[in-house]
Design a protein around this motif. Structure first.
Motif, PDB file in Angstrom:
ATOM      1  N   ASP A 252       0.855  -1.187   0.000  1.00 36.12           N
ATOM      2  CA  ASP A 252       0.000   0.000   0.000  1.00 36.12           C
ATOM      3  C   ASP A 252       0.890   1.236   0.000  1.00 36.12           C
ATOM      4  O   ASP A 252       2.128   1.129   0.005  1.00 36.12           O
ATOM      5  CB  ASP A 252      -0.973   0.004   1.178  1.00 36.12           C
ATOM      6  N   ALA A 253       0.277   2.414  -0.020  1.00 38.03           N
ATOM      7  CA  ALA A 253       1.052   3.650  -0.096  1.00 38.03           C
ATOM      8  C   ALA A 253       1.967   3.820   1.114  1.00 38.03           C
ATOM      9  O   ALA A 253       3.117   4.271   0.981  1.00 38.03           O
ATOM     10  CB  ALA A 253       0.110   4.847  -0.216  1.00 38.03           C
ATOM     11  N   ALA A 254       1.475   3.470   2.297  1.00 33.95           N
ATOM     12  CA  ALA A 254       2.274   3.655   3.508  1.00 33.95           C
ATOM     13  C   ALA A 254       3.507   2.759   3.503  1.00 33.95           C
ATOM     14  O   ALA A 254       4.621   3.212   3.775  1.00 33.95           O
ATOM     15  CB  ALA A 254       1.429   3.374   4.750  1.00 33.95           C
ATOM     16  N   SER A 255       3.323   1.477   3.195  1.00 35.81           N
ATOM     17  CA  SER A 255       4.484   0.583   3.171  1.00 35.81           C
ATOM     18  C   SER A 255       5.466   1.004   2.080  1.00 35.81           C
ATOM     19  O   SER A 255       6.684   0.911   2.254  1.00 35.81           O
ATOM     20  CB  SER A 255       4.036  -0.865   2.968  1.00 35.81           C
ATOM     21  N   ALA A 256       4.957   1.498   0.958  1.00 35.12           N
ATOM     22  CA  ALA A 256       5.835   1.956  -0.115  1.00 35.12           C
ATOM     23  C   ALA A 256       6.650   3.167   0.318  1.00 35.12           C
ATOM     24  O   ALA A 256       7.855   3.262   0.030  1.00 35.12           O
ATOM     25  CB  ALA A 256       5.014   2.291  -1.354  1.00 35.12           C
ATOM     26  N   ARG A 257       6.028   4.102   1.018  1.00 32.25           N
ATOM     27  CA  ARG A 257       6.749   5.284   1.488  1.00 32.25           C
ATOM     28  C   ARG A 257       7.800   4.908   2.520  1.00 32.25           C
ATOM     29  O   ARG A 257       8.913   5.437   2.538  1.00 32.25           O
ATOM     30  CB  ARG A 257       5.783   6.317   2.076  1.00 32.25           C
ATOM     31  N   VAL A 258       7.463   3.989   3.413  1.00 29.17           N
ATOM     32  CA  VAL A 258       8.427   3.535   4.418  1.00 29.17           C
ATOM     33  C   VAL A 258       9.635   2.893   3.738  1.00 29.17           C
ATOM     34  O   VAL A 258      10.792   3.165   4.096  1.00 29.17           O
ATOM     35  CB  VAL A 258       7.764   2.540   5.400  1.00 29.17           C
ATOM     36  N   VAL A 259       9.379   2.052   2.744  1.00 32.63           N
ATOM     37  CA  VAL A 259      10.466   1.384   2.037  1.00 32.63           C
ATOM     38  C   VAL A 259      11.313   2.393   1.276  1.00 32.63           C
ATOM     39  O   VAL A 259      12.549   2.333   1.287  1.00 32.63           O
ATOM     40  CB  VAL A 259       9.896   0.311   1.080  1.00 32.63           C
ATOM     41  N   GLU A 260      10.667   3.331   0.607  1.00 34.35           N
ATOM     42  CA  GLU A 260      11.421   4.349  -0.132  1.00 34.35           C
ATOM     43  C   GLU A 260      12.293   5.169   0.813  1.00 34.35           C
ATOM     44  O   GLU A 260      13.471   5.440   0.518  1.00 34.35           O
ATOM     45  CB  GLU A 260      10.463   5.276  -0.889  1.00 34.35           C
ATOM     46  N   ALA A 261      11.736   5.564   1.963  1.00 32.72           N
ATOM     47  CA  ALA A 261      12.481   6.373   2.921  1.00 32.72           C
ATOM     48  C   ALA A 261      13.675   5.629   3.502  1.00 32.72           C
ATOM     49  O   ALA A 261      14.643   6.235   3.965  1.00 32.72           O
ATOM     50  CB  ALA A 261      11.553   6.836   4.055  1.00 32.72           C
ATOM     51  N   ALA A 262      13.615   4.299   3.462  1.00 26.73           N
ATOM     52  CA  ALA A 262      14.727   3.488   3.959  1.00 26.73           C
ATOM     53  C   ALA A 262      15.887   3.427   2.966  1.00 26.73           C
ATOM     54  O   ALA A 262      16.947   2.891   3.284  1.00 26.73           O
ATOM     55  CB  ALA A 262      14.243   2.078   4.281  1.00 26.73           C
TER      56      ALA A 262
END
Length: 276
Positions: A27-37
């Motif tokens: 989802d958008a949240a997991s994608a943002r977390v992964v990108e930020a990592a």
């Protein structure tokens, strides 16, 4: 970055010298977390997407729902996105080609499409249709063909490597840019697969699998975590809920939220505070 640049960048990331490591999002949240990592690209997990929408995995989710999830994920990040479209969300090659066009419209730079228990000729026909549709759209879409012989234990174990490579080569001839063989962890087997392919090899990783660097030395160009992160997230939710409704305590939340690298409320909320 334009979609053309996204596709070119995503393609260039596939190299054993520095394998593309993908922490699959749902989802958008997991994608943002992964990108930020620090992720250079995002891949979706069809299982995670299905579960998040209340559907079991395995070609059970409606195409519209799956593509809406891809669009939300692509819209939430600035890096290239590859969409797991399972068997293609269609029964005929033409329907699968339509899925590919809509994936492009959703903002993806790549797709992952699997054979499962279908005859190899079925996926080959779908790959040809996807490649033709992408070419007509002027897209350099990266098409990753998943071979499920090892994951599902298909065929005779004595000839499984040969059968896998035969399928893989057929898929490459049909237009695949990469080959994904989940279910393999043995270094010798991975090396044989990499040496037998003319396109990037993708493997599935998890606890006990060799490191990304070690896999690269074996010839692997892409390493995926599949549904692993989604399973870990949902496991944490179940652990906290069981404690709440069992002992009536909340200690597992403290373990998860207080662990090194855990996200606090402000940091997680801040991932969605940028303009655009």
């Amino acid at each position: 970055m334009t979609r053309t640049h996204h596709a070119s960048l995503f393609r260039s990331l596939h190299t054993p010298a520095r394998p593309l490591a993908l922490a699959n999002a749902w989802d958008a949240a997991s994608a943002r977390v992964v990108e930020a990592a620090g992720a250079p690209a995002i891949a979706t997990t069809s299982a995670g997407v299905a579960w998040s929408l209340g559907v079991p995995d395995g070609d059970r989710i409606a195409r519209d729902l799956a593509l809406e999830a891809v669009a939300r994920i692509a819209g939430a990040v600035t890096v290239p996105v590859s969409a797991d479209i399972e068997g293609g969300h269609g029964e005929s090659p033409a329907e699968v080609a339509e899925t590919a066009v809509r994936v492009l419209e959703a903002g993806a730079a790549g797709v992952n499409i699997e054979d499962g228990t279908r005859p190899p000729g079925v996926l080959a026909a779908r790959l040809e249709a996807v490649r033709a549709a992408a070419d007509r759209a002027g897209s350099d879409l990266f098409v990753n063909a998943r071979v499920d012989t090892y994951l599902l234990g298909l065929g005779d174990p004595a000839t499984r490597l040969r059968d896998t490579l035969d399928r893989a080569r057929r898929y490459v001839d049909a237009g695949a840019d990469g080959v994904f063989v989940p279910g393999v962890t043995d270094p010798g087997l991975i090396t044989s697969l990499a040496e037998g392919l003319t396109v990037p090899l993708n493997v599935l990783a998890g606890p006990g699998t060799a490191s990304v660097k070690e896999l690269g030395a074996l010839g692997v160009a892409r390493v995926s975590l599949g549904s692993g992160i989604a399973q870990a997230a949902f496991s944490a939710a179940r652990r906290a809920a069981r404690e709440l409704y069992g002992a009536g305590t909340y200690d597992s939340l403290g373990e998860d939220l207080g662990a090194p690298g855990s996200l606090d409320y402000a940091e997680l909320d801040g991932l969605f505070g940028r303009d655009g």
